[in-house]
Write a protein that holds these residues in place. Structure first.
Motif, mmCIF file in Angstrom:
data_model
loop_
_atom_site.group_PDB
_atom_site.id
_atom_site.type_symbol
_atom_site.label_atom_id
_atom_site.label_comp_id
_atom_site.label_asym_id
_atom_site.label_seq_id
_atom_site.Cartn_x
_atom_site.Cartn_y
_atom_site.Cartn_z
ATOM 1 N N ARG A 171 14.205 42.185 23.614
ATOM 2 C CA ARG A 171 13.583 43.487 23.899
ATOM 3 C C ARG A 171 14.590 44.634 23.795
ATOM 4 N NH1 ARG A 171 9.237 42.616 28.723
ATOM 5 N NH2 ARG A 171 7.969 41.137 27.560
ATOM 6 N N SER A 172 15.836 44.312 23.561
ATOM 7 C CA SER A 172 16.860 45.345 23.385
ATOM 8 C C SER A 172 16.622 46.082 22.072
ATOM 9 C CB SER A 172 18.258 44.726 23.380
ATOM 10 O OG SER A 172 18.535 44.162 24.623
ATOM 11 N N ARG A 173 17.057 47.335 22.019
ATOM 12 C CA ARG A 173 16.859 48.152 20.830
ATOM 13 C C ARG A 173 18.167 48.837 20.439
ATOM 14 N NH1 ARG A 173 12.441 47.289 18.472
ATOM 15 N NH2 ARG A 173 12.452 49.282 17.438
ATOM 16 N N MET A 174 18.299 49.087 19.168
ATOM 17 C CA MET A 174 19.403 49.872 18.625
ATOM 18 C C MET A 174 18.757 51.043 17.902
ATOM 19 S SD MET A 174 22.654 50.290 17.957
ATOM 20 C CE MET A 174 23.889 49.205 17.361
ATOM 21 N N ALA A 175 19.243 52.240 18.162
ATOM 22 C CA ALA A 175 18.678 53.432 17.526
ATOM 23 C C ALA A 175 19.780 54.185 16.797
ATOM 24 C CB ALA A 175 18.024 54.332 18.571
ATOM 25 N N PHE A 176 19.405 54.820 15.695
ATOM 26 C CA PHE A 176 20.310 55.658 14.918
ATOM 27 C C PHE A 176 19.641 57.011 14.731
ATOM 28 C CE2 PHE A 176 21.329 51.395 13.532
ATOM 29 C CZ PHE A 176 22.708 51.396 13.534
ATOM 30 N N ARG A 177 20.365 58.055 15.043
ATOM 31 C CA ARG A 177 19.912 59.415 14.718
ATOM 32 C C ARG A 177 20.713 59.825 13.492
ATOM 33 N NH1 ARG A 177 21.655 64.590 16.215
ATOM 34 N NH2 ARG A 177 20.024 66.115 15.952
ATOM 35 N N VAL B 253 16.228 62.266 11.236
ATOM 36 C CA VAL B 253 15.336 61.135 11.449
ATOM 37 C C VAL B 253 15.997 60.185 12.442
ATOM 38 C CG1 VAL B 253 16.232 59.795 9.498
ATOM 39 C CG2 VAL B 253 13.910 59.409 10.297
ATOM 40 N N GLU B 254 15.212 59.547 13.266
ATOM 41 C CA GLU B 254 15.736 58.509 14.145
ATOM 42 C C GLU B 254 15.135 57.188 13.716
ATOM 43 O OE1 GLU B 254 15.395 57.372 18.739
ATOM 44 O OE2 GLU B 254 16.579 59.165 18.338
ATOM 45 N N VAL B 255 15.996 56.227 13.510
ATOM 46 C CA VAL B 255 15.582 54.903 13.091
ATOM 47 C C VAL B 255 15.940 53.935 14.211
ATOM 48 C CG1 VAL B 255 15.812 53.175 11.283
ATOM 49 C CG2 VAL B 255 16.130 55.570 10.738
ATOM 50 N N SER B 256 15.013 53.075 14.565
ATOM 51 C CA SER B 256 15.223 52.147 15.667
ATOM 52 C C SER B 256 14.927 50.723 15.199
ATOM 53 C CB SER B 256 14.294 52.549 16.818
ATOM 54 O OG SER B 256 14.307 51.605 17.827
ATOM 55 N N PHE B 257 15.723 49.764 15.684
ATOM 56 C CA PHE B 257 15.572 48.375 15.276
ATOM 57 C C PHE B 257 15.646 47.473 16.496
ATOM 58 C CE2 PHE B 257 17.715 50.849 12.097
ATOM 59 C CZ PHE B 257 16.952 50.615 10.967
ATOM 60 N N SER B 258 14.971 46.350 16.417
ATOM 61 C CA SER B 258 15.033 45.390 17.517
ATOM 62 C C SER B 258 16.304 44.554 17.400
ATOM 63 C CB SER B 258 13.812 44.471 17.500
ATOM 64 O OG SER B 258 13.904 43.578 16.407
ATOM 65 N N TYR B 259 16.639 43.886 18.473
ATOM 66 C CA TYR B 259 17.802 42.998 18.480
ATOM 67 C C TYR B 259 17.667 41.943 17.387
ATOM 68 C CZ TYR B 259 20.826 39.190 19.946
ATOM 69 O OH TYR B 259 21.745 38.191 19.966
ATOM 70 N N GLU C 235 24.506 58.732 14.533
ATOM 71 C CA GLU C 235 24.835 58.509 15.941
ATOM 72 C C GLU C 235 24.123 57.251 16.427
ATOM 73 O OE1 GLU C 235 23.373 62.123 17.638
ATOM 74 O OE2 GLU C 235 25.029 63.315 16.832
ATOM 75 N N PRO C 236 24.851 56.139 16.558
ATOM 76 C CA PRO C 236 24.222 54.912 17.050
ATOM 77 C C PRO C 236 24.153 54.909 18.578
ATOM 78 C CG PRO C 236 26.481 54.476 16.410
ATOM 79 C CD PRO C 236 26.214 55.926 16.113
ATOM 80 N N SER C 237 23.132 54.271 19.110
ATOM 81 C CA SER C 237 23.043 54.071 20.556
ATOM 82 C C SER C 237 22.372 52.724 20.818
ATOM 83 C CB SER C 237 22.267 55.204 21.233
ATOM 84 O OG SER C 237 20.957 55.267 20.732
ATOM 85 N N VAL C 238 22.795 52.061 21.881
ATOM 86 C CA VAL C 238 22.286 50.736 22.235
ATOM 87 C C VAL C 238 21.486 50.852 23.527
ATOM 88 C CG1 VAL C 238 22.914 48.361 22.811
ATOM 89 C CG2 VAL C 238 24.278 49.640 21.155
ATOM 90 N N HIS C 239 20.312 50.249 23.545
ATOM 91 C CA HIS C 239 19.453 50.227 24.727
ATOM 92 C C HIS C 239 19.248 48.760 25.105
ATOM 93 C CE1 HIS C 239 18.662 54.445 23.856
ATOM 94 N NE2 HIS C 239 18.450 54.066 22.606
ATOM 95 N N VAL D 30 28.042 42.427 14.470
ATOM 96 C CA VAL D 30 29.496 42.604 14.590
ATOM 97 C C VAL D 30 29.931 43.920 13.948
ATOM 98 C CG1 VAL D 30 31.753 41.656 13.933
ATOM 99 C CG2 VAL D 30 29.952 40.131 14.745
ATOM 100 N N ALA D 31 29.427 44.217 12.757
ATOM 101 C CA ALA D 31 29.797 45.460 12.067
ATOM 102 C C ALA D 31 29.262 46.674 12.814
ATOM 103 C CB ALA D 31 29.267 45.442 10.636
ATOM 104 N N ILE D 32 28.043 46.607 13.303
ATOM 105 C CA ILE D 32 27.448 47.737 14.020
ATOM 106 C C ILE D 32 28.177 47.988 15.335
ATOM 107 C CG2 ILE D 32 25.362 48.525 15.209
ATOM 108 C CD1 ILE D 32 23.814 47.009 12.982
#
Length: 165
Positions: free
Chosen positions: A49-55, A109-115, A38-42, A123-125
């Motif tokens: 400072r934007s983040r992308m998280a995956f559960r 697990v939740e994985v989070s990455f910076s912009y 489950e991807p989500s964009v913050h 583009v793929a994400i």
């Protein structure tokens, strides 16, 4: 001293016999399936400072009569889209998990990455998050024990989305 010389070979022989091989065989029977990503964009300003998280939820089925205690999981999350494979990131699971005999368990697990980390794969994400087609792929190693015998297993799982094969 003579008793010590005899005890060591006997111990090695006993360890190399039935229980270890049985547990290794039971471990090879574990089945992994990627249940959800489950991807989500913050979004934030500035963009770095934007983040992308995956559960990520990985199911584990245990058809054997051996209970397993999962000690950890390390894996790479990848996204297959439009004929290319994009490395999204690495995840580690340190929280123990018990998988009962002839039962199942779920590793979350939740994985989070910076912009900045995701710029090359954006583009793929974005296409995956907006309902495009492709597949999530997980390749890793599971560390577990069965009756105090340490076991490591390779894990490979794939989950298609959006009508992709």
């Amino acid at each position: 001293m003579r008793a010590t010389r005899l005890a060591l070979p006997a111990l090695v022989l006993a360890t190399a016999c039935t229980p270890v091989r049985d547990y290794q065989e039971a471990a090879r029977g574990l089945r992994f399936h990627l249940d959800r990503v489950e991807p989500s964009v913050h979004l934030a300003l500035p963009l770095d400072r934007s983040r992308m998280a995956f559960r990520v939820v990985v199911g584990v089925d245990n058809p054997s009569t051996v209970p397993f205690h999962v000690l950890g999981f390390t894996g790479d999350l990848k996204l297959e889209s439009r004929g290319a494979t994009h490395a999204i990131g690495r995840m580690d699971l340190a929280r123990p998990l018990d998988i009962p005999p002839q039962g199942s368990g779920r590793m979350e697990v939740e994985v989070s990455f910076s912009y900045g980390d995701l710029r090359d794969n954006w583009v793929a994400i974005q296409a995956a998050a907006q309902g495009g087609s492709g597949a999530w792929r997980l390749d890793g190693v599971l560390k577990a024990d069965a009756f105090s015998f340490a076991i490591q297993l390779p894990v490979k799982s794939r989950k298609a989305f959006g009508g992709a094969p």
